[in-house]
Design a protein around this motif. Sequence first.
Motif, short mmCIF file in Angstrom:
data_model
loop_
_atom_site.label_atom_id
_atom_site.label_comp_id
_atom_site.label_asym_id
_atom_site.label_seq_id
_atom_site.Cartn_x
_atom_site.Cartn_y
_atom_site.Cartn_z
N ASP A 1 -13.07 2.99 -13.82
CA ASP A 1 -12.91 3.59 -12.50
C ASP A 1 -14.29 3.72 -11.87
OD1 ASP A 1 -10.12 3.99 -12.70
OD2 ASP A 1 -10.45 5.77 -13.94
N PRO A 2 -14.57 3.00 -10.79
CA PRO A 2 -15.89 3.04 -10.16
C PRO A 2 -16.23 4.44 -9.65
CG PRO A 2 -14.59 1.19 -9.34
CD PRO A 2 -13.66 2.06 -10.11
N PRO A 3 -17.50 4.81 -9.63
CA PRO A 3 -17.90 6.07 -9.02
C PRO A 3 -17.49 6.13 -7.55
CG PRO A 3 -19.71 5.12 -10.28
CD PRO A 3 -18.64 4.08 -10.21
N ASN A 4 -17.23 7.32 -7.06
CA ASN A 4 -16.76 7.47 -5.67
C ASN A 4 -17.76 6.95 -4.65
OD1 ASN A 4 -14.35 8.65 -6.51
ND2 ASN A 4 -15.22 10.72 -6.50
N ASP A 5 -19.06 7.04 -4.98
CA ASP A 5 -20.08 6.63 -4.01
C ASP A 5 -20.51 5.18 -4.19
OD1 ASP A 5 -21.32 6.94 -6.43
OD2 ASP A 5 -23.08 8.01 -5.65
N ALA A 6 -19.84 4.42 -5.07
CA ALA A 6 -20.23 3.03 -5.33
C ALA A 6 -19.53 2.08 -4.36
CB ALA A 6 -19.89 2.64 -6.76
N THR A 7 -20.19 0.99 -4.05
CA THR A 7 -19.62 -0.10 -3.26
C THR A 7 -19.09 -1.17 -4.21
OG1 THR A 7 -21.17 0.27 -1.44
CG2 THR A 7 -20.07 -1.87 -1.53
N VAL A 8 -17.83 -1.54 -4.07
CA VAL A 8 -17.21 -2.53 -4.95
C VAL A 8 -17.21 -3.89 -4.27
CG1 VAL A 8 -15.13 -3.18 -6.22
CG2 VAL A 8 -15.77 -0.76 -6.03
N VAL A 9 -17.81 -4.86 -4.93
CA VAL A 9 -17.85 -6.25 -4.45
C VAL A 9 -17.02 -7.09 -5.41
CG1 VAL A 9 -19.31 -8.22 -3.93
CG2 VAL A 9 -20.15 -5.90 -3.48
N THR A 10 -16.11 -7.90 -4.89
CA THR A 10 -15.22 -8.67 -5.75
C THR A 10 -15.58 -10.15 -5.76
OG1 THR A 10 -13.61 -8.98 -3.96
CG2 THR A 10 -13.32 -7.05 -5.39
N ASP A 11 -15.35 -10.76 -6.93
CA ASP A 11 -15.52 -12.20 -7.11
C ASP A 11 -14.26 -12.75 -7.77
OD1 ASP A 11 -18.22 -12.24 -6.20
OD2 ASP A 11 -18.87 -11.51 -8.16
N GLY A 12 -13.98 -14.02 -7.51
CA GLY A 12 -12.80 -14.65 -8.12
C GLY A 12 -11.52 -14.32 -7.36
N ARG A 13 -10.46 -14.96 -7.76
CA ARG A 13 -9.17 -14.80 -7.08
C ARG A 13 -8.33 -13.76 -7.82
NH1 ARG A 13 -6.61 -17.28 -3.13
NH2 ARG A 13 -8.28 -18.83 -3.04
N LYS A 14 -7.91 -12.74 -7.08
CA LYS A 14 -7.08 -11.69 -7.66
C LYS A 14 -5.70 -12.25 -7.99
CE LYS A 14 -5.28 -7.04 -6.76
NZ LYS A 14 -5.21 -5.91 -5.79
N PRO A 15 -5.22 -12.01 -9.20
CA PRO A 15 -3.90 -12.55 -9.57
C PRO A 15 -2.77 -11.81 -8.86
CG PRO A 15 -4.72 -11.13 -11.30
CD PRO A 15 -5.84 -11.27 -10.30
N LEU A 16 -1.65 -12.50 -8.71
CA LEU A 16 -0.45 -11.82 -8.21
C LEU A 16 0.02 -10.78 -9.20
CD1 LEU A 16 1.58 -14.84 -6.75
CD2 LEU A 16 0.24 -13.14 -5.50
N GLY A 17 -0.31 -10.99 -10.47
CA GLY A 17 0.06 -10.00 -11.47
C GLY A 17 -0.31 -10.47 -12.87
N VAL A 18 -0.53 -9.50 -13.76
CA VAL A 18 -0.72 -9.74 -15.18
C VAL A 18 0.37 -8.93 -15.87
CG1 VAL A 18 -2.24 -9.56 -17.17
CG2 VAL A 18 -3.20 -10.05 -14.91
N PHE A 19 1.31 -9.61 -16.53
CA PHE A 19 2.53 -8.97 -17.00
C PHE A 19 2.61 -8.98 -18.53
CE2 PHE A 19 3.19 -11.04 -12.91
CZ PHE A 19 3.66 -9.98 -12.13
N GLU A 20 3.33 -8.02 -19.07
CA GLU A 20 3.50 -7.91 -20.51
C GLU A 20 4.68 -8.73 -21.02
OE1 GLU A 20 3.76 -3.83 -21.58
OE2 GLU A 20 1.67 -3.38 -21.07
N SER A 21 5.54 -9.16 -20.13
CA SER A 21 6.72 -9.91 -20.56
C SER A 21 6.96 -11.11 -19.65
CB SER A 21 7.96 -9.02 -20.56
OG SER A 21 8.35 -8.69 -19.23
N ARG A 22 7.64 -12.10 -20.19
CA ARG A 22 8.02 -13.27 -19.41
C ARG A 22 8.98 -12.88 -18.30
NH1 ARG A 22 12.46 -16.10 -19.45
NH2 ARG A 22 12.45 -18.31 -18.77
N ALA A 23 9.91 -11.95 -18.58
CA ALA A 23 10.91 -11.55 -17.58
C ALA A 23 10.24 -10.91 -16.37
CB ALA A 23 11.90 -10.57 -18.21
N ALA A 24 9.22 -10.09 -16.60
CA ALA A 24 8.54 -9.45 -15.47
C ALA A 24 7.81 -10.48 -14.62
CB ALA A 24 7.56 -8.38 -15.98
#
Length: 380
Positions: A242-265
């Motif tokens: 969990d980033p600190p409240n006063d931190a700036t978050v910079v993102t790299d890469g493509r965010k997935p639609l989801g990471v799931f625990e099951s094939r059905a999900a």
Amino acid sequence: MNRRRILAVGATVALAGCVSYPGRDDPPSSEDLVRDAIETRRRMTNLQARRTMTVETPDETVERTERIARKPPAKQRIEVRESTDPDVPVGAVTVTNRATTWEYNPSTAIVDKQYHPNKVDTDRTRLVLESLLEESRLGYEGSEMIDGREAHVIETKPPTDDIGPAISLVVGETTFVVPLRATGDPDAMDVTRTVWIDDEYRYPIKERNTVSIDGETRHELAVTYTDLAIDVGLEPGTFTYDPPNDATVVTDGRKPLGVFESRAAAADVAPYDLPEPAIPASYTLDRVTVVEKAERFGTTTTLWYNDPNVVARELYVAVREVQRFSPDVLEEIEFDGHTAYRRDGRIQSVFWTCDELNYEVSSLTDDAPLLEIASSIGCP
């Protein structure tokens, strides 16, 4: 986080297992010690430690101490507690899990969040140990006490033809590059790696890498683990951040639609039907990632399986809307009447196309029955 290569993030030091030889008169051979370390690494579940890294050059000495937690091959948490390196200050944090890496630099109050849901994770520490055993010249140098524990000292030297103007030293989970362009004649360079292997647990607890030119030490990297706790369990949430409240978050890469625990999900999100491959019984489903790439590359769904009893023994099945393999550079094969293509190398793979979808079955190990898995998928 801006990092100098002189202090790498990882180190080939860890501790696991428990192999003891009381009453032994003769010390074990260097080769047997490294073989024991490889086997210990293969079975390791997790570790925690206090790690001190020191780099010495003719001009300066840089040191930092970190608290680390690892669950090989992919998950780690590093918190810098003490540091004389201005580029890696006290309070810096790196947290990596299967899908994401967070890097926090308190001096800039920036968090770099890197998405890598489909990154293949090798066990680099085991690969380094295997390289030492197979390619280096090993010499036994007695034993010493490290953090109150007896450790066997092994000095290694690379094959003569491996010495060049630049040398990559693999230190744990990353690569340490020694800048040698200004160090003089490469033929006069001497490179040694000394590893201390704990007598009881048969796994490295200290490492020192030294580069000398004409007898003068130009670079020395030393790494030591203390306060080790192995396979005792980790606190919940160790590999989330969990980033600190006063931190700036910079993102790299493509965010997935989801990471799931099951094939059905995952099937509820994927834009096509997902296969149900027949996987060897030793493997279990670890996760399913769904990533929507640029429009011309479509959506990729990857089913990841691993062997929970062996570090980095995993395979995956990928489904893509767009063909990403080149038949011209692969070996053409056939299974069950389907034309497929095989890739050999670090990753073993089988690719084929069915209707408008492309399939891949891949593994980092040679013993995975890729063709049998591909046959169980066929052309669904």
